[in-house]
Design a protein around this motif. Sequence first.
Motif, PDB file in Angstrom:
ATOM      1  N   GLU A 141       0.843  -1.199   0.000  1.00  8.65           N
ATOM      2  CA  GLU A 141       0.000   0.000   0.000  1.00  8.65           C
ATOM      3  C   GLU A 141       0.872   1.241   0.000  1.00  8.65           C
ATOM      4  O   GLU A 141       1.858   1.322   0.738  1.00  8.65           O
ATOM      5  CB  GLU A 141      -0.914   0.022   1.237  1.00  8.65           C
ATOM      6  N   PHE A 142       0.486   2.226  -0.803  1.00  2.00           N
ATOM      7  CA  PHE A 142       1.204   3.498  -0.847  1.00  2.00           C
ATOM      8  C   PHE A 142       0.366   4.548  -0.123  1.00  2.00           C
ATOM      9  O   PHE A 142      -0.712   4.929  -0.584  1.00  2.00           O
ATOM     10  CB  PHE A 142       1.480   3.886  -2.299  1.00  2.00           C
ATOM     11  N   TRP A 143       0.883   4.984   1.052  1.00  9.60           N
ATOM     12  CA  TRP A 143       0.153   5.911   1.907  1.00  9.60           C
ATOM     13  C   TRP A 143       0.534   7.346   1.525  1.00  9.60           C
ATOM     14  O   TRP A 143       1.731   7.689   1.494  1.00  9.60           O
ATOM     15  CB  TRP A 143       0.480   5.642   3.369  1.00  9.60           C
ATOM     16  N   ALA A 144      -0.468   8.173   1.254  1.00 10.18           N
ATOM     17  CA  ALA A 144      -0.248   9.547   0.789  1.00 10.18           C
ATOM     18  C   ALA A 144       0.040  10.481   1.973  1.00 10.18           C
ATOM     19  O   ALA A 144      -0.558  10.355   3.044  1.00 10.18           O
ATOM     20  CB  ALA A 144      -1.460  10.038   0.012  1.00 10.18           C
ATOM     21  N   ARG A 145       0.952  11.416   1.760  1.00  8.64           N
ATOM     22  CA  ARG A 145       1.264  12.396   2.799  1.00  8.64           C
ATOM     23  C   ARG A 145       0.164  13.450   2.856  1.00  8.64           C
ATOM     24  O   ARG A 145      -0.265  13.997   1.843  1.00  8.64           O
ATOM     25  CB  ARG A 145       2.615  13.057   2.536  1.00  8.64           C
ATOM     26  N   ASP A 146      -0.299  13.734   4.069  1.00  7.48           N
ATOM     27  CA  ASP A 146      -1.320  14.745   4.315  1.00  7.48           C
ATOM     28  C   ASP A 146      -0.829  15.588   5.490  1.00  7.48           C
ATOM     29  O   ASP A 146      -1.112  15.300   6.649  1.00  7.48           O
ATOM     30  CB  ASP A 146      -2.661  14.087   4.635  1.00  7.48           C
ATOM     31  N   GLY A 147      -0.056  16.637   5.150  1.00  6.54           N
ATOM     32  CA  GLY A 147       0.587  17.428   6.198  1.00  6.54           C
ATOM     33  C   GLY A 147       1.653  16.591   6.882  1.00  6.54           C
ATOM     34  O   GLY A 147       2.561  16.066   6.233  1.00  6.54           O
ATOM     35  N   ASP A 148       1.536  16.455   8.194  1.00  3.74           N
ATOM     36  CA  ASP A 148       2.506  15.638   8.914  1.00  3.74           C
ATOM     37  C   ASP A 148       1.965  14.233   9.182  1.00  3.74           C
ATOM     38  O   ASP A 148       2.465  13.518  10.050  1.00  3.74           O
ATOM     39  CB  ASP A 148       2.887  16.304  10.237  1.00  3.74           C
ATOM     40  N   MET A 149       0.965  13.820   8.409  1.00  2.11           N
ATOM     41  CA  MET A 149       0.365  12.498   8.564  1.00  2.11           C
ATOM     42  C   MET A 149       0.472  11.711   7.257  1.00  2.11           C
ATOM     43  O   MET A 149       0.658  12.289   6.173  1.00  2.11           O
ATOM     44  CB  MET A 149      -1.109  12.622   8.959  1.00  2.11           C
ATOM     45  N   LEU A 150       0.337  10.397   7.356  1.00  2.00           N
ATOM     46  CA  LEU A 150       0.211   9.522   6.190  1.00  2.00           C
ATOM     47  C   LEU A 150      -1.192   8.950   6.180  1.00  2.00           C
ATOM     48  O   LEU A 150      -1.688   8.462   7.211  1.00  2.00           O
ATOM     49  CB  LEU A 150       1.235   8.380   6.250  1.00  2.00           C
ATOM     50  N   ALA A 151      -1.843   9.009   5.016  1.00  2.00           N
ATOM     51  CA  ALA A 151      -3.234   8.565   4.894  1.00  2.00           C
ATOM     52  C   ALA A 151      -3.304   7.239   4.138  1.00  2.00           C
ATOM     53  O   ALA A 151      -2.667   7.061   3.099  1.00  2.00           O
ATOM     54  CB  ALA A 151      -4.067   9.617   4.164  1.00  2.00           C
ATOM     55  N   ALA A 152      -4.103   6.308   4.653  1.00  2.00           N
ATOM     56  CA  ALA A 152      -4.249   4.981   4.054  1.00  2.00           C
ATOM     57  C   ALA A 152      -5.057   5.060   2.761  1.00  2.00           C
ATOM     58  O   ALA A 152      -5.995   5.865   2.660  1.00  2.00           O
ATOM     59  CB  ALA A 152      -4.924   4.036   5.030  1.00  2.00           C
ATOM     60  N   PRO A 153      -4.743   4.217   1.776  1.00  2.00           N
ATOM     61  CA  PRO A 153      -5.492   4.230   0.528  1.00  2.00           C
ATOM     62  C   PRO A 153      -6.818   3.475   0.601  1.00  2.00           C
ATOM     63  O   PRO A 153      -7.644   3.568  -0.308  1.00  2.00           O
ATOM     64  CB  PRO A 153      -4.538   3.550  -0.454  1.00  2.00           C
ATOM     65  N   ARG A 154      -7.027   2.725   1.673  1.00  2.00           N
ATOM     66  CA  ARG A 154      -8.263   1.947   1.825  1.00  2.00           C
ATOM     67  C   ARG A 154      -8.415   1.576   3.300  1.00  2.00           C
ATOM     68  O   ARG A 154      -7.471   1.710   4.092  1.00  2.00           O
ATOM     69  CB  ARG A 154      -8.226   0.688   0.957  1.00  2.00           C
ATOM     70  N   PRO A 155      -9.579   1.095   3.710  1.00  2.00           N
ATOM     71  CA  PRO A 155      -9.796   0.776   5.127  1.00  2.00           C
ATOM     72  C   PRO A 155      -8.915  -0.371   5.615  1.00  2.00           C
ATOM     73  O   PRO A 155      -8.552  -1.269   4.858  1.00  2.00           O
ATOM     74  CB  PRO A 155     -11.280   0.376   5.176  1.00  2.00           C
ATOM     75  N   ASN A 156      -8.598  -0.341   6.906  1.00  2.00           N
ATOM     76  CA  ASN A 156      -7.943  -1.459   7.586  1.00  2.00           C
ATOM     77  C   ASN A 156      -8.614  -1.613   8.942  1.00  2.00           C
ATOM     78  O   ASN A 156      -9.629  -0.975   9.218  1.00  2.00           O
ATOM     79  CB  ASN A 156      -6.434  -1.226   7.702  1.00  2.00           C
ATOM     80  N   ARG A 157      -8.054  -2.431   9.819  1.00  2.00           N
ATOM     81  CA  ARG A 157      -8.737  -2.745  11.071  1.00  2.00           C
ATOM     82  C   ARG A 157      -8.488  -1.740  12.180  1.00  2.00           C
ATOM     83  O   ARG A 157      -9.094  -1.839  13.254  1.00  2.00           O
ATOM     84  CB  ARG A 157      -8.334  -4.136  11.565  1.00  2.00           C
ATOM     85  N   ALA A 158      -7.598  -0.745  11.981  1.00  2.00           N
ATOM     86  CA  ALA A 158      -7.236   0.105  13.106  1.00  2.00           C
ATOM     87  C   ALA A 158      -7.434   1.591  12.864  1.00  2.00           C
ATOM     88  O   ALA A 158      -8.110   2.273  13.642  1.00  2.00           O
ATOM     89  CB  ALA A 158      -5.785  -0.169  13.515  1.00  2.00           C
ATOM     90  N   CYS A 159      -6.844   2.159  11.809  1.00  2.00           N
ATOM     91  CA  CYS A 159      -6.889   3.611  11.653  1.00  2.00           C
ATOM     92  C   CYS A 159      -6.645   4.004  10.201  1.00  2.00           C
ATOM     93  O   CYS A 159      -6.082   3.233   9.418  1.00  2.00           O
ATOM     94  CB  CYS A 159      -5.859   4.286  12.561  1.00  2.00           C
ATOM     95  N   ASP A 160      -7.053   5.237   9.865  1.00  2.00           N
ATOM     96  CA  ASP A 160      -6.901   5.741   8.498  1.00  2.00           C
ATOM     97  C   ASP A 160      -5.628   6.557   8.317  1.00  2.00           C
ATOM     98  O   ASP A 160      -5.171   6.741   7.190  1.00  2.00           O
ATOM     99  CB  ASP A 160      -8.099   6.623   8.122  1.00  2.00           C
ATOM    100  N   MET A 161      -5.052   7.062   9.430  1.00  2.00           N
ATOM    101  CA  MET A 161      -3.881   7.930   9.326  1.00  2.00           C
ATOM    102  C   MET A 161      -2.913   7.643  10.467  1.00  2.00           C
ATOM    103  O   MET A 161      -3.336   7.264  11.570  1.00  2.00           O
ATOM    104  CB  MET A 161      -4.296   9.406   9.354  1.00  2.00           C
ATOM    105  N   VAL A 162      -1.618   7.804  10.170  1.00  2.00           N
ATOM    106  CA  VAL A 162      -0.578   7.670  11.194  1.00  2.00           C
ATOM    107  C   VAL A 162       0.404   8.819  11.017  1.00  2.00           C
ATOM    108  O   VAL A 162       0.540   9.369   9.908  1.00  2.00           O
ATOM    109  CB  VAL A 162       0.165   6.326  11.090  1.00  2.00           C
ATOM    110  N   PRO A 163       1.104   9.227  12.087  1.00  2.00           N
ATOM    111  CA  PRO A 163       2.117  10.289  11.939  1.00  2.00           C
ATOM    112  C   PRO A 163       3.199   9.875  10.949  1.00  2.00           C
ATOM    113  O   PRO A 163       3.709   8.756  10.983  1.00  2.00           O
ATOM    114  CB  PRO A 163       2.672  10.444  13.359  1.00  2.00           C
ATOM    115  N   ALA A 164       3.559  10.771  10.057  1.00  2.00           N
ATOM    116  CA  ALA A 164       4.505  10.441   8.990  1.00  2.00           C
ATOM    117  C   ALA A 164       5.898  10.144   9.522  1.00  2.00           C
ATOM    118  O   ALA A 164       6.611   9.294   8.971  1.00  2.00           O
ATOM    119  CB  ALA A 164       4.557  11.584   7.984  1.00  2.00           C
ATOM    120  N   ASP A 165       6.300  10.810  10.576  1.00  2.00           N
ATOM    121  CA  ASP A 165       7.684  10.692  11.033  1.00  2.00           C
ATOM    122  C   ASP A 165       7.845   9.854  12.297  1.00  2.00           C
ATOM    123  O   ASP A 165       8.902   9.882  12.925  1.00  2.00           O
ATOM    124  CB  ASP A 165       8.267  12.091  11.272  1.00  2.00           C
ATOM    125  N   ALA A 166       6.811   9.121  12.680  1.00  2.00           N
ATOM    126  CA  ALA A 166       6.906   8.299  13.894  1.00  2.00           C
ATOM    127  C   ALA A 166       7.851   7.120  13.672  1.00  2.00           C
ATOM    128  O   ALA A 166       7.977   6.604  12.563  1.00  2.00           O
ATOM    129  CB  ALA A 166       5.521   7.784  14.285  1.00  2.00           C
TER     130      ALA A 166
END
Length: 519
Positions: A141-166
């Motif tokens: 999966e290629f997660w798109a950058r949205d500010g300082d977050m990464l956004a998932a391209p489709r649903p998963n079991r936990a979350c749609d976005m994670v911090p980009a630099d974590a």
Amino acid sequence: MPVATFYRRLRRRLPLTRPAPGTALIRPDASPLQARRETLDLVCSILSDAGVPFFCVRPLQVRPPIVAVPEEERTRALTALARSGRPLHAGPVRFRGVPKVTPLRRASRLREDVRVVRVAMYFASPSHTLVLGPEHGCDLEFWARDGDMLAAPRPNRACDMVPADAEPVPGGEELFNTLVPAVRRTRTYPTRPEFLRRLIDDIDFPIDAVYTWVDGSDPEWRARRDRALAAESAGRPDLRISAQATCEARFTSRDELRYSLRSLMMHAPWVNHVWIVTDGQVPAWLDTSHPMVSVVDHKEIFTDPSVLPVFNSHAIETQLHHIDGLAEFFLYLNDDFFLGRPMPPSLFFEGNGVTRFFPSTAHVPFGDPQAQESPVHAAGMNNRRIIEELCGRTLTQKLKHAPYALRRSLLYELEERFPAEFAATARNKFRTSSDISVVSSLAHYYGYLSGRAVPGYVEYTYVDLSLRKTPAKLRRMLARRKHDAFCLNDTAPTTPEQDELLRRFLEAYFPTPAPFELT
């Protein structure tokens, strides 16, 4: 006829989509779990060596493992995989169906807007009758950058976005591969903290499997059965033993247990422990020293051992919850039950412990059981009487001959609530019209009416080995492998030719030995 020849002939009758010669890697332990693990491990290793940042994502139950890469690293990730020198294939993931993949060296053909790519390798058993491909690969999966977050391209079991630099953290394999048991962690993968949480529907309790088995060709066992039948007929002339209860077909063993266990290990490797309940018999091919399997004698589980020996599956099934060490949650299978494709534990259990059962369209006849009533019908009628007296509801449907999901505590509760019915069935040496069927019917409807079981769905078929149309049906089943579960039963004695056909079918469908088979 050798298995390979049988399979080649089958392919002429029903053409299959298979990889080009030479692209499948031969694995003696070929299985869906092996294919998913090997592919995921390779993808993670290649990306790590290339310095491409990635993390694993918790997939939905129907999806293979997922590796997430920041979208700006797309080209580097695909290039690293393409130049790895490994026989990797890739293709865009659509909403439905298995993705069509091509050799990854053609990755440049993937459109830039494709944000989910299936990466796969082909594996085959040494017999070439089992081929595993993109259905058991790994999704990139290629997660798109949205500010300082990464956004998932489709649903998963936990979350749609994670911090980009974590920073990545290690997560157990069971989080990313639905075929891995939560209680038997063997490896970890880099992930993000969001995917480490214990979710409300996680199935993180051990699930055992219980089989009942008999080798009807054993002369000592046959002698015990014949003596018991003669004694029952002489001592209890009023006893209503159905002719179907003593039919030879009921006790015939064609090594189905070996292949049923192979199907369990191939398609439900999350099972914690296997218990095989027998009357002093042990399969010659079984490694009883293996830590994952135990053979349990009837004497160890019957509350009243004086009723033994018994040759009545209904009687044996009333005692299964007495197995010392059995997990609270378990599957019950007969040796003619087979798992046809990977099945996650969520098909049988909810995260809160609620079990699933699979109603059949076949009905339990109304009325009272007669002397020569079908034992299955008679037990269903007796179950219905118990349910009606308990809550005024009427049971009308049988259950499919598929693995039964059960709770040990519920079976103890049933036995305490209906001790007379349990005891009466347990002392019937042969199936009679007074039996109840606990684990294949009563426990599930009792669980449903008390809020501890719900109806589910399983893609299932039933095969009567004695029918003329059976060979053609077996060929279709082997070619398509579309059933979650199936039952291979015999309502009448079979011929040597039919038995040989069954053996060839089972060896072709389940060529990979279980870990507790002696070589």
